[in-house]
Design an enzyme around this catalytic site. Structure first.
Site, PDB file in Angstrom:
ATOM      1  CD  GLU A 112       6.105  84.718  33.688  1.00 52.85           C
ATOM      2  OE1 GLU A 112       6.551  83.757  34.162  1.00 52.85           O
ATOM      3  OE2 GLU A 112       5.730  84.874  32.324  1.00 52.85           O
ATOM      4  CE  LYS A 122       9.572  75.338  35.510  1.00 54.02           C
ATOM      5  NZ  LYS A 122      10.831  76.246  35.611  1.00 54.02           N
ATOM      6  CE  LYS A 125       4.084  80.507  33.446  1.00 53.41           C
ATOM      7  NZ  LYS A 125       5.109  80.959  34.556  1.00 53.41           N
TER       8      LYS A 125
END
Length: 283
Positions: free
Chosen positions: A200, A134, A166
């Site tokens: 994840e 990010k 993910k």
């Protein structure tokens, strides 16, 4: 994260071109061409320094006659009022490069300072602060460099240097047997055997599946403290653990206390403010 002089120079040249355009009209109109000057770049608040090389490049690209004295280095703490750089040479070059130099140092020192706060908050726990993807488009390597200056650790640089399976990858594989995580990890190992594989996990069931599948790292996403402790126990050191989601300066130490290896914090890049740094001419 190491930055080359060449990539720093390219970034600074682009920034100077954006700012100068056809020329610094104010300076060209008002300041004699060969006037010498000395300026000090100072911290106006406590901060962790990052981006010194960018500032030096900005001044020296505009004039090879510029001399830079570095009073502080990247990664060092600065008190309010501390001098970071002393710049001497043609006033034209100093004035025209001032904003570009400050933009780089203020932004990158902001990232480093935010990171340092999180690192300090978990001191002594054994956990480490990670960055994320990010980041500001085009500035990822620079911001990750600043994270390292602040004492943080770099996660993957991009989509190419690590496998991170993910929730949306798992959703696409929901009909795979014996389960989506096992199938995804097996395919990742086959396709890219040299890359680390992270998975994840949103639930403790997924944690168990990821550990059984042989993931190198298990991302514990948006879990509360009780779930984090349970996940660490389930994994039992078969993989490294990364906590993510709901992390701020008030919560990070408790998260670190659950026994996780890493804590990823998007805020240190996507929400870091530019710190207050000024450039003042000496009389």
């Amino acid at each position: 994260m190491k930055l080359s002089a060449a990539e720093i120079r390219v970034a600074v040249k682009n920034a100077l071109s954006e700012d100068l355009g056809s020329g610094d009209a104010t300076t060209l109109a008002t300041v004699p061409k060969n006037l010498p000057a000395t300026a000090l770049m100072r911290a106006r608040e406590p901060l962790t320094v990052a981006g010194i090389q960018f500032a030096a490049a900005a001044f020296q690209i505009l004039s090879p006659k510029i001399k830079i004295q570095k009073r502080l280095c990247d990664g060092q703490r600065a008190r309010a009022g501390a001098t970071i750089l002393k710049i001497s040479g043609p006033a034209h070059a100093i004035l025209s490069a001032e904003r570009v130099a400050l933009n780089f140092v203020q932004r990158l020192s902001g990232v480093a300072s935010a990171t340092a706060q999180f690192v300090e908050a978990i001191h002594g726990t054994g956990a480490r602060i990670l960055d994320t993807r990010k980041t500001t488009p085009g500035w990822r390597r620079f911001e990750k460099f600043a994270v390292a200056c602040g004492g943080g650790w770099n996660h993957r640089i991009g989509l190419f240097d690590m496998i991170l399976i993910k929730d949306n990858h798992l959703a696409a594989l929901r009909n795979e047997k014996p389960d989506a995580i096992s199938a995804a990890v097996a395919r990742a190992r086959k396709k890219f055997p040299r890359l680390k594989v992270e998975v994840e996990a949103d639930t403790l069931e997924q944690v168990a599946q990821a550990a059984a599948a042989g993931a190198d790292i298990i991302l514990l996403d948006n879990m509360d403290l009780k779930q984090l402790r349970a996940a660490v126990k389930i994994i039992a050191e078969r993989a490294q653990t990364e906590a993510s989601g709901g992390v701020n300066l008030k919560t990070v130490r408790a998260i670190a206390g659950t026994g996780v290896d890493f804590i990823s914090v998007g805020a240190i890049t996507h929400s870091a403010r530019a710190v207050d740094i000024g450039l003042d001419f000496e009389n």
